[in-house]
Design an enzyme around this catalytic site. Structure first.
Site, PDB file in Angstrom:
ATOM      1  N   ARG A  44      52.103  89.758 129.886  1.00 11.66           N
ATOM      2  CA  ARG A  44      52.178  89.714 128.424  1.00 11.66           C
ATOM      3  C   ARG A  44      53.033  90.882 127.923  1.00 11.66           C
ATOM      4  O   ARG A  44      53.860  90.725 127.031  1.00 11.66           O
ATOM      5  CB  ARG A  44      50.784  89.765 127.778  1.00 11.66           C
ATOM      6  CG  ARG A  44      50.863  89.950 126.266  1.00 11.66           C
ATOM      7  CD  ARG A  44      49.584  89.736 125.475  1.00 11.66           C
ATOM      8  NE  ARG A  44      48.353  89.947 126.171  1.00 11.66           N
ATOM      9  CZ  ARG A  44      47.816  91.139 126.448  1.00 11.66           C
ATOM     10  NH1 ARG A  44      48.424  92.255 126.074  1.00 11.66           N
ATOM     11  NH2 ARG A  44      46.677  91.223 127.101  1.00 11.66           N
ATOM     12  N   TYR A  96      62.929  77.750 105.166  1.00 11.48           N
ATOM     13  CA  TYR A  96      62.422  76.807 106.168  1.00 11.48           C
ATOM     14  C   TYR A  96      60.952  76.465 105.852  1.00 11.48           C
ATOM     15  O   TYR A  96      60.143  77.372 105.602  1.00 11.48           O
ATOM     16  CB  TYR A  96      62.550  77.440 107.558  1.00 11.48           C
ATOM     17  CG  TYR A  96      61.963  76.605 108.659  1.00 11.48           C
ATOM     18  CD1 TYR A  96      62.595  75.443 109.067  1.00 11.48           C
ATOM     19  CD2 TYR A  96      60.771  76.959 109.259  1.00 11.48           C
ATOM     20  CE1 TYR A  96      62.042  74.654 110.063  1.00 11.48           C
ATOM     21  CE2 TYR A  96      60.213  76.187 110.262  1.00 11.48           C
ATOM     22  CZ  TYR A  96      60.853  75.034 110.655  1.00 11.48           C
ATOM     23  OH  TYR A  96      60.313  74.256 111.637  1.00 11.48           O
ATOM     24  N   ASP A 168      67.193  85.087 108.737  1.00 14.12           N
ATOM     25  CA  ASP A 168      66.985  84.008 109.700  1.00 14.12           C
ATOM     26  C   ASP A 168      68.371  83.440 110.004  1.00 14.12           C
ATOM     27  O   ASP A 168      68.983  82.780 109.171  1.00 14.12           O
ATOM     28  CB  ASP A 168      66.049  82.945 109.100  1.00 14.12           C
ATOM     29  CG  ASP A 168      65.711  81.830 110.099  1.00 14.12           C
ATOM     30  OD1 ASP A 168      66.561  81.533 110.962  1.00 14.12           O
ATOM     31  OD2 ASP A 168      64.623  81.252 109.992  1.00 14.12           O
ATOM     32  N   LYS A 193      66.824  75.888 118.622  1.00 19.59           N
ATOM     33  CA  LYS A 193      67.969  75.205 118.032  1.00 19.59           C
ATOM     34  C   LYS A 193      69.250  75.540 118.818  1.00 19.59           C
ATOM     35  O   LYS A 193      69.377  75.151 119.950  1.00 19.59           O
ATOM     36  CB  LYS A 193      68.068  75.563 116.547  1.00 19.59           C
ATOM     37  CG  LYS A 193      66.719  75.529 115.796  1.00 19.59           C
ATOM     38  CD  LYS A 193      66.130  74.139 115.660  1.00 19.59           C
ATOM     39  CE  LYS A 193      64.690  74.134 115.148  1.00 19.59           C
ATOM     40  NZ  LYS A 193      64.430  74.852 113.915  1.00 19.59           N
TER      41      LYS A 193
END
Ligand SMILES: *Cc1c(COP(=O)(O)O)cnc(C)c1O
Length: 391
Positions: A44, A96, A168, A193
């Protein structure tokens, strides 16, 4: 960053000479003595495959560090954890949808206030900014109407009150736009994306400008644990190898498609920052390296959901699906899909008409994409089998 630099920023394995980055599928790392290790203790906290991805992305964006998360929204969530109750955010109004949901239904409940403004006019940001503003949050270009905001001007306004500017950069990708060089403090990517680029994974990235922000994000990433697993890190690195090539082709295809749509008699309005008629074309041209992205949206003269349904179910190469940025072209009808949770009145206010269709151009041949769209305009009926039968 040049294609050469991008490709060669991905290291080969110093241990074995493997030319591609090994997938370290392990949860823990053996220690020589308590606290004495080879730089890794628990997966982690850090993982060598993730480490490579984070290094490469930091370089791609010219940042201090990058952090990889399980999804784009997990990356956004990590940045919001910089805030405390009472803090305020100024955000782009057609943000978004998933970010809107997270801001409204999770963080407002915890005492964070969000002001949504049209950031395409930087004066709107200056009008609501105050000493309580801790983050200014923009996307440029936005989804699905491709609005463009002036990153440099907004960064100056944010700095005037000591707020951080978050960009973003999912739509522009690091190929078209370098927000840190333009004054941003933090960059978000949905790696799902363009960066991943093959519609085969979900991933998120945060890039930081300063060492101080890197330390805080590193802490949050480890404390909250929403990391990207090693296989998906490997796939994302592999995506980055061809990012420049794919993005250039997608931009070319989008340009050709936009030019075709502008001249089609059934089309009402075309949204594409590359068009000189686009409201912020000049800003896009300046801050996006002359690249205008692979997304084109448009509305039909017959402005109804039925007409849009007929169109989106009758394409062959453009597959009807959410998401964007992959090598295969996709199309969607935002009012019924990505933006269905936004009330119709609000959608109409932000330019999302009933017939709005969003195209994500892939890397196919431009003429094939244009032919595909051209025949869909002549369709008489809605087809129920678009995705599966035709190809
Ligand atoms: C898809 C997307 C996100 C969210 O990313 P996920 O990987 O789906 O969680 C955030 N911002 C933009 C602009 C996006 O397109």
């Amino acid at each position: 960053m040049s294609a050469t630099k991008i490709i060669h920023s991905i290291p080969s394995d110093p241990l074995t000479g493997a030319i591609s980055v090994p997938v370290y599928q392990t949860s823990t790392f053996i220690q020589d003595a308590p606290g004495v290790n080879k730089g890794y203790d628990y997966a982690r906290s850090n993982n060598p495959t993730r480490h490579v991805l984070e290094d490469v992305v930091a370089k791609l964006e010219g940042g201090n560090s990058a952090f990889a998360f399980a999804t784009g929204l997990a990356a956004i969530d990590a940045v919001l954890k910089l805030l405390s109750a009472g803090d305020e955010i100024i955000a782009v109004d057609d943000i978004y949808g998933g970010a809107y949901r997270l801001f409204t239904h999770v963080y407002e409940k915890l005492g964070v206030t969000v002001h949504y403004v049209d950031t395409t006019d930087a004066a709107n940001v200056a009008n609501v900014i105050s000493s309580k503003t801790k983050l200014v949050w923009i996307e440029s270009p936005t989804n699905p109407t491709l609005k463009v905001s002036d990153i440099q001007t907004i960064s100056i306004i944010a700095k005037s009150v000591g707020a951080l500017l978050v960009v973003d950069n999912t739509f522009a990708s690091p190929i078209a736009q370098q927000p840190i060089a333009l004054g941003a403090d933090l960059i978000i990517h949905s790696g799902t994306k363009y960066i991943g680029g093959h519609s085969d994974l979900v991933a998120g990235l945060v890039v930081t400008k300063t060492e101080a922000l890197s330390e805080r994000l590193k802490f949050i990433q480890n404390a909250s644990g929403g990391i990207l697993g090693p296989w998906d890190c490997f796939l994302t690195i592999r995506g980055i190898e061809t990012l420049e090539l794919r993005y250039q082709k997608q931009c070319e295809n989008a340009f050709a498609v936009a030019a075709f749509l502008v001249n089609h008699h059934a089309v009402d309005e075309v949204f594409f920052p590359g068009l000189v008629t686009h409201k912020n074309h000049d800003i896009a041209k300046r801050q996006q390296n002359g690249l205008f992205g692979g997304i084109v949206s448009f509305t039909l003269k017959e402005d109804t959901q039925e007409a849009a349904n007929r169109f989106v179910t009758n394409t062959s190469y453009f597959k009807l699906a959410e998401s964007l940025g992959g090598v295969k072209s996709l199309l969607c009808h935002p009012p019924q899909m990505t933006h269905a949770s936004i009330p119709r009145e609000k959608r109409l206010q932000s330019g999302i008409k009933d017939s709005l269709i969003r195209l994500s151009c892939g890397i196919e041949d431009a003429q094939d994409l244009i032919n595909d769209l051209n025949q869909a305009f002549t369709a008489k009926h809605t087809s129920k089998t678009q995705n599966y039968v035709k190809s």
